[in-house]
Write a protein that holds these residues in place. Structure first.
Motif, mmCIF file in Angstrom:
data_model
loop_
_atom_site.group_PDB
_atom_site.id
_atom_site.type_symbol
_atom_site.label_atom_id
_atom_site.label_comp_id
_atom_site.label_asym_id
_atom_site.label_seq_id
_atom_site.Cartn_x
_atom_site.Cartn_y
_atom_site.Cartn_z
ATOM 1 N N ASN A 128 1.021 -3.285 -25.836
ATOM 2 C CA ASN A 128 0.215 -2.401 -26.685
ATOM 3 C C ASN A 128 1.118 -1.519 -27.553
ATOM 4 O O ASN A 128 2.073 -0.913 -27.085
ATOM 5 N N GLN A 140 -4.633 -2.284 -34.397
ATOM 6 C CA GLN A 140 -4.095 -2.478 -33.063
ATOM 7 C C GLN A 140 -2.989 -3.520 -33.043
ATOM 8 O O GLN A 140 -3.097 -4.581 -33.677
ATOM 9 N N VAL A 141 -1.928 -3.208 -32.318
ATOM 10 C CA VAL A 141 -0.882 -4.176 -31.976
ATOM 11 C C VAL A 141 -1.006 -4.403 -30.479
ATOM 12 O O VAL A 141 -0.977 -3.441 -29.698
ATOM 13 N N GLN A 238 2.943 3.262 -32.837
ATOM 14 C CA GLN A 238 2.564 3.836 -31.548
ATOM 15 C C GLN A 238 3.528 3.485 -30.417
ATOM 16 O O GLN A 238 3.925 2.328 -30.273
HETATM 17 MG MG MG Z 1 -2.519 0.544 -29.632
#
Ligand code: MG
Length: 261
Positions: A128, A140-141, A238
């Motif tokens: 994540n 999102q990754v 992130q």
């Molecule tokens: Mg994320």
């Protein structure tokens, strides 16, 4: 009967007359006008291969070229503590998100990432990370290769809002790309929302988000409304505790184009 037929015919005639003028109103130039300014010339660069990152377009701002994270900082302004080695930057758990030192709004953004190999964890705990446009809107990754999670939380989702159209994930360890077109929100002087943010995302070259309208900032477990912001804010990556790798990050600022609404 005859009267109503006349009304229909008249109506159609008015429509036929009105339609072409709609198009003409949107373009101030005559067709094929040679006085119309030509677009700037851009060297398009080269595409990446699995082993070699590509070269950015000539008018892009290079945010990470594999050498150092000098264009990035943590929230407190300190130098980015993520690991840089062999042409990539890797998330170091608990160091925190990194933010571009320059602020950006409307943009075309290219990011490449590789998920940890061997994979570790499941669901949201596998590889994540995230690309946060304006530090507020997360694409999102996640390692979504044979790893089930909720639809609006998988790779290329607008987190908590829109699942990707398809799951175009590559296996962990392989380089993947996001090509993102983002138009940020606009607010009037009183803070009223004039236009919501919109985003288009290609995941590994495959369309994953098609000009979707964001409901506001992305969060876990809630969809908060917009709050007025400047037109440009730092981009963020992130730290979700997983050693996701990044390379070849570049951005092109977008100006309002003719025909844009
Ligand atoms: Mg994320």
């Amino acid at each position: 009967m005859r009267k109503s037929l006349l009304a229909v015919v008249t109506g159609l005639a008015i429509c036929a007359l009105a339609l072409p003028s709609l198009g003409q109103e949107q373009i101030k130039w005559k067709i094929h006008d040679r006085n119309r300014p030509l677009p700037p010339v851009v060297d398009p660069g080269t595409a990446s291969t699995p082993d070699v990152p590509g070269r950015a377009p000539s008018d892009a701002v290079i945010l990470f070229d594999g050498k150092d994270l000098s264009k990035w900082a943590h929230k407190d302004g300190s130098a980015a503590k993520w690991k840089v080695a062999n042409g990539y930057a890797e998330v170091v758990a608990k160091t925190g998100y990194i933010y571009s030192r320059q602020a950006f709004g409307d943009c075309q953004l290219h990011v490449e990432f590789a998920e940890p190999l061997p994979p570790k964890g499941t669901d949201q705990e596998r590889g994540n990370s995230g690309v946060f446009l304006m530090g507020l809107y997360e694409i999102q990754v996640l390692d979504s290769f044979e790893n089930k999670t909720y639809a609006d939380g998988q790779a290329a989702a607008v987190y908590g809002q829109y699942p990707p159209l398809v799951n175009a994930s590559r296996p962990p360890g392989k380089w993947q790309s996001y090509d993102i077109v983002f138009h940020g929100p606009r607010f009037d002087a009183s803070g009223k929302l004039l236009r919501p943010a919109r985003v288009t995302v290609f995941h590994n070259g495959v369309l994953a988000q098609d000009n979707v309208m964001l409901t506001g900032p992305t969060e876990h477990g809630e969809r908060p409304p917009y709050k007025p912001t400047p037109e440009k804010l730092p981009l963020a990556l992130q730290d979700h505790g997983d050693p996701v790798r990044y390379r070849n990050i570049w951005i092109r600022e977008l100006k309002s184009a003719e025909g844009e609404k």
